[in-house]
Design a protein around this motif. Structure first.
Motif, short mmCIF file in Angstrom:
data_model
loop_
_atom_site.label_atom_id
_atom_site.label_comp_id
_atom_site.label_asym_id
_atom_site.label_seq_id
_atom_site.Cartn_x
_atom_site.Cartn_y
_atom_site.Cartn_z
N ASP A 1 0.78 -0.91 -0.23
CA ASP A 1 0.18 0.20 0.44
C ASP A 1 0.92 1.29 -0.04
N SER B 1 -4.15 -5.92 8.37
CA SER B 1 -5.78 -6.56 7.93
C SER B 1 -5.40 -6.53 6.49
N LYS B 2 -4.17 -5.84 5.87
CA LYS B 2 -4.19 -5.89 4.61
C LYS B 2 -3.52 -7.19 4.24
#
Length: 132
Positions: free
Chosen positions: A112, A128-129
């Motif tokens: 990200d 969470s990713k």
């Protein structure tokens, strides 16, 4: 998370990031580097010693000597991709430029692109990713 590598040239950013990560019990070990060149030297040592690899790398874009884009170019080379295939990178920047976000998507190891500073919420989002 066992090992986290934080690459940033700003000592205050590093200090605050480590404080947030420590309070959140985010990683067992946090290693820092002041630029991409220093980070690659550390990664080379890990390979030579057959040591555990970072689960996650937080990478600043604008640094002297070797910036974030140059680090990503080098880290994309086959020399690193085999050994560090499971390491993910989160690009951090104080300015969000849509062109930078698009460019970061061209690197397969980039999880990200996020805005500084590191916060507990940012850490939870990254976690969470990683688990997805």
């Amino acid at each position: 998370m066992d090992l986290l590598l934080c690459i940033d040239d700003d000592p205050i950013t590093i200090m605050l990031s480590k404080m947030v990560m420590t309070r959140a019990a985010y990683a067992n070990e946090i290693v820092t580097a002041q630029n991409g060149e220093e980070a690659l030297a550390y990664l080379d040592r890990l390979m030579n010693e057959n040591s555990p690899i970072p689960d996650l790398i937080f990478l600043d874009l604008n640094m002297p000597i070797m910036g974030g884009w140059e680090f990503l170019d080098a880290f994309s080379e086959e020399k690193y991709r085999g050994y560090f295939a499971k390491s993910k990178v989160v690009v951090l920047s104080s300015t969000i430029d849509p062109r930078d976000i698009e460019k970061s998507k061209s690197y397969e190891m980039v999880l990200d692109f996020m805005s500084k500073p590191i916060s507990k919420e940012l850490l939870e989002l990254v976690k969470s990713k990683l688990e997805a």
